[in-house]
Design an enzyme around this catalytic site. Structure first.
Site, PDB file in Angstrom:
ATOM      1  N   HIS A  56      31.549 -39.893  50.134  1.00  0.00           N
ATOM      2  CA  HIS A  56      30.443 -40.837  50.281  1.00  0.00           C
ATOM      3  C   HIS A  56      30.845 -42.304  50.094  1.00  0.00           C
ATOM      4  O   HIS A  56      30.138 -43.066  49.433  1.00  0.00           O
ATOM      5  CB  HIS A  56      29.335 -40.437  49.302  1.00  0.00           C
ATOM      6  CG  HIS A  56      27.958 -40.716  49.790  1.00  0.00           C
ATOM      7  ND1 HIS A  56      27.407 -41.978  49.810  1.00  0.00           N
ATOM      8  CD2 HIS A  56      27.006 -39.900  50.299  1.00  0.00           C
ATOM      9  CE1 HIS A  56      26.181 -41.916  50.272  1.00  0.00           C
ATOM     10  NE2 HIS A  56      25.912 -40.662  50.580  1.00  0.00           N
ATOM     11  N   GLU A  67      29.735 -39.261  56.710  1.00  0.00           N
ATOM     12  CA  GLU A  67      29.934 -38.109  55.832  1.00  0.00           C
ATOM     13  C   GLU A  67      30.122 -36.848  56.665  1.00  0.00           C
ATOM     14  O   GLU A  67      29.183 -36.362  57.288  1.00  0.00           O
ATOM     15  CB  GLU A  67      28.700 -37.940  54.932  1.00  0.00           C
ATOM     16  CG  GLU A  67      28.262 -39.220  54.231  1.00  0.00           C
ATOM     17  CD  GLU A  67      26.788 -39.183  53.808  1.00  0.00           C
ATOM     18  OE1 GLU A  67      26.324 -38.126  53.335  1.00  0.00           O
ATOM     19  OE2 GLU A  67      26.098 -40.198  53.960  1.00  0.00           O
ATOM     20  N   HIS A 115      22.344 -34.036  47.607  1.00  0.00           N
ATOM     21  CA  HIS A 115      23.705 -34.300  47.122  1.00  0.00           C
ATOM     22  C   HIS A 115      24.031 -33.622  45.788  1.00  0.00           C
ATOM     23  O   HIS A 115      24.598 -34.233  44.884  1.00  0.00           O
ATOM     24  CB  HIS A 115      23.925 -35.804  46.976  1.00  0.00           C
ATOM     25  CG  HIS A 115      23.988 -36.545  48.286  1.00  0.00           C
ATOM     26  ND1 HIS A 115      24.328 -35.951  49.469  1.00  0.00           N
ATOM     27  CD2 HIS A 115      23.767 -37.856  48.593  1.00  0.00           C
ATOM     28  CE1 HIS A 115      24.314 -36.858  50.447  1.00  0.00           C
ATOM     29  NE2 HIS A 115      23.969 -38.022  49.946  1.00  0.00           N
TER      30      HIS A 115
HETATM   31  C1  GLA Z   1      22.971 -40.000  52.037  1.00  0.00           C
HETATM   32  C2  GLA Z   1      21.589 -39.724  52.485  1.00  0.00           C
HETATM   33  C3  GLA Z   1      20.763 -40.952  52.383  1.00  0.00           C
HETATM   34  C4  GLA Z   1      20.825 -41.531  50.995  1.00  0.00           C
HETATM   35  C5  GLA Z   1      22.252 -41.764  50.614  1.00  0.00           C
HETATM   36  C6  GLA Z   1      22.380 -42.213  49.191  1.00  0.00           C
HETATM   37  O1  GLA Z   1      23.730 -40.595  52.970  1.00  0.00           O
HETATM   38  O2  GLA Z   1      21.531 -39.184  53.775  1.00  0.00           O
HETATM   39  O3  GLA Z   1      19.445 -40.675  52.734  1.00  0.00           O
HETATM   40  O4  GLA Z   1      20.235 -40.638  50.102  1.00  0.00           O
HETATM   41  O5  GLA Z   1      23.013 -40.624  50.773  1.00  0.00           O
HETATM   42  O6  GLA Z   1      21.545 -43.276  48.890  1.00  0.00           O
END
Ligand code: GLA
Length: 377
Positions: free
Chosen positions: A205, A342, A131
């Site tokens: 997110h 997402e 991210h």
């Molecule tokens: C995303 C990732 C997860 C986790 C979340 C945040 O969705 O795929 O594995 O890292 O973000 O906690």
């Protein structure tokens, strides 16, 4: 007094009051949300529509901090997880409500190359990059500009990500426009440009919990994902580079199914993710907006549909929530009390030549549209 003067005064007054009413109706509420350690002030902007829905967004992390939608009896409740104060967002490790980037999801070992140049990104998830890294777009101050039209309210957010930031090449200017319209659609439009070849794959997110009570889990939510295939992962949730069929697996959501029904099945992919934390390769991807997901909570009657022009959809079932994060109303967010949907490119695509490319060159424009639409049944 001369009658014509009185009439002229009256109509002038009416005009002023009409205009004022209109402007009041159209104004986007802006409230101080908090102050960053460097003194920058963070505001929350509340978009409203004519049927009562409200979405509040802050110009830190471009995060949606609350979103109210009606249940089948018309009761409006907040259906996204988050924090009551800016401090929560500054310390957050869960990406609540934010825009993530420059690259949403994981890049194996944080390495990739473009035209023979190798890049090393910051490492923030085991040995991988997640991210956007240590200080991704969820941890930065965005420039915000409210925009209104007759049928919608928008917030235009802009962030200039410098060449070399978190290891990425090229200065990227990303604009994200959140728009709430009167059909209870929250539309997110992204556009991005760069001055050097780079990769760009932002996503949104929010953690949704359609029950309206963030003490509840999302395990009874019914989910449909229009995908025959997903991108399987190995340890560390790095994609293998291939596709696998969802058929005869707990990842088959082609027909609506309760999330909790198979989440604890003895299935390798679920064990690796501690639940659902995978990217579905959406059917019929052609770069055009299409329906990808439907989510329904029978207890409240709330339904959410997701439309996107992206090839992938990461469904994350809140497996890292462990009851230690104090969220809104002092609720300790327990395991699987929120879920993310997402829209994005496929994870680790810069290292997986068979996946759709997320490369962006100077002179090109990155574009994404994703819509979260709310209704009841
Ligand atoms: C995303 C990732 C997860 C986790 C979340 C945040 O969705 O795929 O594995 O890292 O973000 O906690």
């Amino acid at each position: 007094m001369d009658k014509s003067i009185t009439a002229a005064c009256l109509s002038a007054l009416l005009l002023i009051s009409c205009r004022t009413n209109n402007e009041v109706q159209k104004m986007i509420d802006k409230n101080l949300f908090g102050t960053l350690p460097d003194g920058q002030q963070v505001y929350s902007y509340t978009l409203k529509n004519k049927v009562g829905m409200e979405v509040s967004i802050i110009n830190y992390g471009a995060a949606v901090v609350s979103l109210t939608a009606p249940d089948r009896n018309g009761k409006f409740e907040d259906i996204v997880l988050g924090y009551d104060s800016l401090e929560g967002y500054i310390n957050d490790k869960s990406y609540f409500g934010s825009i993530v980037g420059r690259y949403g999801n994981r890049i194996g070992k944080g390495k990739f190359s473009i035209d023979g140049s190798n890049y090393q990104l910051t490492i923030n998830d085991g040995e991988n990059h997640l991210h956007g890294g240590i200080n991704g777009y969820n941890k930065v101050f965005w420039n915000a500009e409210p925009v209104t039209t007759d049928s919608s309210q928008s917030l235009k957010l802009t962030y200039v990500s410098q060449d070399g930031e978190q290891g990425y090449p090229g200065t990227v200017t990303l604009q994200v426009i959140y728009t709430l319209n009167d059909n209870n659609e929250l539309q997110i439009n992204y556009t991005g440009v760069t001055d050097k070849p780079t990769i760009l794959n932002p996503t949104h997110h929010s953690y949704f919990n359609l029950t309206g009570n963030q003490e509840n889990t999302i395990l009874d939510h019914e989910l449909t994902i229009n995908a025959e295939n997903f991108t399987p992962v190995v340890k560390g949730l790095i994609t293998t580079g291939g596709l696998a069929k969802v058929e005869n697996t707990p990842l088959d959501f082609r027909k609506h199914e309760k999330i909790g029904l198979r989440i604890n099945n003895d299935f390798e992919q679920l064990k690796l993710g501690n639940g659902y934390d995978h990217n579905w390769a959406l059917d019929n991807y052609n770069g055009k907006l299409q329906k990808a997901v439907e989510l329904y909570d029978s207890s409240s009657g709330r339904k959410m549909e997701v439309f996107t022009d992206q090839p992938g959809m990461q469904f994350y079932s809140g497996n890292f929530l462990d009851g230690t994060i104090k969220g809104k109303k002092n609720i300790l967010y327990k395991l699987r009390t929120g879920l993310c949907l997402e829209a994005q490119g496929f994870p680790d695509s810069p290292n997986k030549p068979s996946f759709p490319s997320v490369r962006l060159n100077p002179g090109e424009k990155y574009k994404q549209t994703t819509i979260y639409k709310f209704s009841t049944r």
